[in-house]
Design an enzyme around this catalytic site. Structure first.
Site, PDB file in Angstrom:
ATOM      1  NE  ARG A  93      -8.399  -9.555  32.859  1.00 13.86           N
ATOM      2  CZ  ARG A  93      -6.764  -9.696  32.215  1.00 13.86           C
ATOM      3  NH1 ARG A  93      -6.024 -10.509  33.144  1.00 13.86           N
ATOM      4  NH2 ARG A  93      -6.515  -8.073  32.886  1.00 13.86           N
ATOM      5  NE  ARG A 146      -2.259 -11.392  33.479  1.00 14.75           N
ATOM      6  CZ  ARG A 146      -2.899 -12.127  34.165  1.00 14.75           C
ATOM      7  NH1 ARG A 146      -2.559 -12.712  34.919  1.00 14.75           N
ATOM      8  NH2 ARG A 146      -3.551 -10.464  35.395  1.00 14.75           N
ATOM      9  CB  CYS A 173      19.660 -11.746  32.120  1.00 21.86           C
ATOM     10  SG  CYS A 173      20.537 -12.805  31.223  1.00 21.86           S
ATOM     11  CD  GLU A 174      16.087  -7.416  33.181  1.00 21.43           C
ATOM     12  OE1 GLU A 174      15.457  -6.936  34.324  1.00 21.43           O
ATOM     13  OE2 GLU A 174      16.397  -6.795  32.358  1.00 21.43           O
ATOM     14  CE1 TYR A 210      -5.454  -7.229  27.653  1.00 18.21           C
ATOM     15  CE2 TYR A 210      -5.822  -8.966  29.174  1.00 18.21           C
ATOM     16  CZ  TYR A 210      -6.200  -7.998  28.082  1.00 18.21           C
ATOM     17  OH  TYR A 210      -7.577  -6.896  27.270  1.00 18.21           O
TER      18      TYR A 210
HETATM   19  C1  LIG Z   1      -8.437  -3.878  27.577  1.00 16.57           C
HETATM   20  C2  LIG Z   1      -9.379  -3.136  27.411  1.00 16.57           C
HETATM   21  C3  LIG Z   1     -11.079  -3.809  26.491  1.00 16.57           C
HETATM   22  C4  LIG Z   1     -10.519  -5.636  27.291  1.00 16.57           C
HETATM   23  O1  LIG Z   1     -10.385  -5.640  28.462  1.00 16.57           O
HETATM   24  P1  LIG Z   1     -10.456  -7.196  29.253  1.00 16.57           P
HETATM   25  O2  LIG Z   1     -10.547  -6.783  31.084  1.00 16.57           O
HETATM   26  O3  LIG Z   1      -9.144  -7.426  28.928  1.00 16.57           O
HETATM   27  O4  LIG Z   1     -12.531  -7.751  29.107  1.00 16.57           O
HETATM   28  C5  LIG Z   1     -11.777  -3.078  26.211  1.00 16.57           C
HETATM   29  N1  LIG Z   1     -11.969  -2.195  26.282  1.00 16.57           N
HETATM   30  C6  LIG Z   1     -10.758  -1.494  26.348  1.00 16.57           C
HETATM   31  C7  LIG Z   1     -11.433   0.472  26.005  1.00 16.57           C
HETATM   32  C8  LIG Z   1     -10.119  -1.850  26.872  1.00 16.57           C
HETATM   33  O5  LIG Z   1      -8.520  -0.691  26.966  1.00 16.57           O
END
Ligand SMILES: *Cc1c(COP(=O)(O)O)cnc(C)c1O
Length: 427
Positions: A286, A324, A355-356, A383
């Protein structure tokens, strides 16, 4: 929520919204809506803010591909020197296609299939982050069969509360991820005795969208305590992977900066006489791509004074395009791309055509809207597209990357024919 929480977004003299100086209305006109637009500069800056914070300290950033797996974005990060955190054979294929270096890939995930493990070992991934005893045994058997030695790390569950949404919190005892930290010494002993396994590190990932550095520091402390136990038994580690989870601002959060994250982790680890010599790995998803992206969508219809006096603005993006809000109740800023000063500001429920009843992008947003206006949902680089589906037989959006003043189409909008391409009529 009229402010713009991201530095690469700005308004021109006529209040038109620009991403890296590129007019977003032009993207909507050229490529249609809904369309994701990302800023290459924002991704580059986020990556470089982390590497700059590490300075000379040995480290490796492994971008979590699941946040946004578009090949152009993976290629951009690969060129910057990123490694990758993958969770499937599909993501591995993407990373290789985009020019990622196999040795800089870590393979996470609780449910790695045998064929995925085989694929990862055959291309020489840097490390398999093992999440259970059963997986350790499976990797060993496959490595034996392939006549090679599998590089492994245990994903431990440090049982710290990341204080984030329960669905994106992963470091507590009672969720499916990782092995309980108390069981880790036993598994490391087992791995150390196994001629088909090579222990390369330790890893944890405590959750996503953290906006406080303290859980990170707590997780690092627990990892170091485990390192001490392993050292006593002569088990050596070669890297410490503290996972991802670095949060971003969606509306009015004040997340730590890259420098805050890195100095917290380095501060804990470099006080330890052995750990200070080991490379630190982070797996941000993210943080690297979230702020870079917007989802552009057009207002199809306005339904003022509907149920309970609510006003509904129906836009052409829906929960299938950006999940999200519907999935986690996430609040994402929504702004007009070209605000129309002649329209009154009204409180709108921003909903899609799916349709939700759960199909909403935002509740109670103060916006001056009319039919045909374009809105931008901000912070949609992570995401967003990667979680999109074809529910209601809706083709997934186009994706555009703005780079050096130009808008590059990096994924065409899905055609309806492509949605049934794998289907067959029964004879
Ligand atoms: C999803 C995930 C990340 C990344 O998470 P962010 O919140 O997007 O930084 C890193 N490592 C693992 C093992 C994950 O499942």
């Amino acid at each position: 929520m009229s402010h713009l929480p991201y530095p690469h977004l700005a308004r021109d003299a006529h209040q038109a919204l620009m991403l890296d100086g590129y007019p977003l209305s032009q993207i909507a006109d050229t490529f249609g809506t809904p369309t994701y637009a990302y800023s290459s500069a924002a991704i580059t800056q986020a990556y470089q803010s982390l590497t700059a914070a590490f300075g000379d300290r040995k480290h490796q950033i492994c971008y979590a591909v699941k946040a946004n797996g578009n090949l152009a974005i993976l290629a951009l990060l690969a060129r910057l020197g990123a490694g990758f955190d993958i969770v499937s054979g599909g993501e591995l294929a993407r990373v290789l296609k985009a020019g990622g270096v196999p040795g800089k890939i870590v393979f996470s995930g609780v449910g790695k299939r045998a064929d995925e493990i085989r694929y990862a070992l055959s291309v020489g991934v840097g490390c398999l982050n093992v999440e259970s005893q059963a997986e350790l045994a499976r990797i060993s058997a496959i490595a034996k069969d392939m006549n090679l030695i599998a590089p492994i790390s245990l994903r431990v569950n440090p049982d710290v509360d990341a204080k984030t949404h329960p669905y994106i919190s992963t470091g507590l005892k009672d969720n499916k991820f990782g092995v309980p930290i108390e069981q880790a010494p036993d598994l490391y002993r087992q791995a150390a005795r196994d001629p088909h396994l090579r222990i390369v590190g330790i890893d944890c990932h405590i959750g996503s969208q953290l906006i406080d550095v303290r859980p990170f520091a707590a997780a690092a402390e627990r990892v170091l305590a485990l390192l001490d136990l392993l050292v006593l038994e002569g088990i050596e580690l070669h890297h410490l992977d503290l996972g991802g989870g670095l949060g971003i601002a969606y509306t009015d959060e004040h997340p730590p900066t890259a420098a805050d994250w890195v100095s917290t982790v380095v501060g804990v680890i470099d006080r330890h006489p052995i750990a200070r010599r080991l490379p630190i790995m982070l797996e941000p998803g993210r943080f690297l791509v979230g702020p870079s992206g917007v989802l552009l969508s057009r207002v199809e219809y306005l339904k003022p004074h509907k149920a309970e006096g609510k006003n509904f603005a129906i836009i052409d993006a829906a929960m299938n395009d950006l999940m999200r809000p519907a999935l986690y109740g996430s609040v994402m800023a929504i702004v007009a791309v070209k605000p129309d000063a002649t329209q009154p500001t009204t409180t709108w429920e921003i909903v899609g055509p799916v349709c939700e009843t759960g199909d909403f992008l935002g509740h109670a947003r103060e916006l001056a809207l009319k039919e045909g206006d374009t809105v931008a949902i901000l912070g949609a680089g992570a995401y967003g597209f990667s979680m999109a589906s074809n529910y209601n037989t809706r083709g997934r959006p186009a994706e555009v990357l703005i780079d050096s003043g130009q808008a590059h189409l990096i994924r065409t909008r899905e055609t309806v024919e492509s949605l049934w391409a794998n289907e067959c009529l029964a004879p």
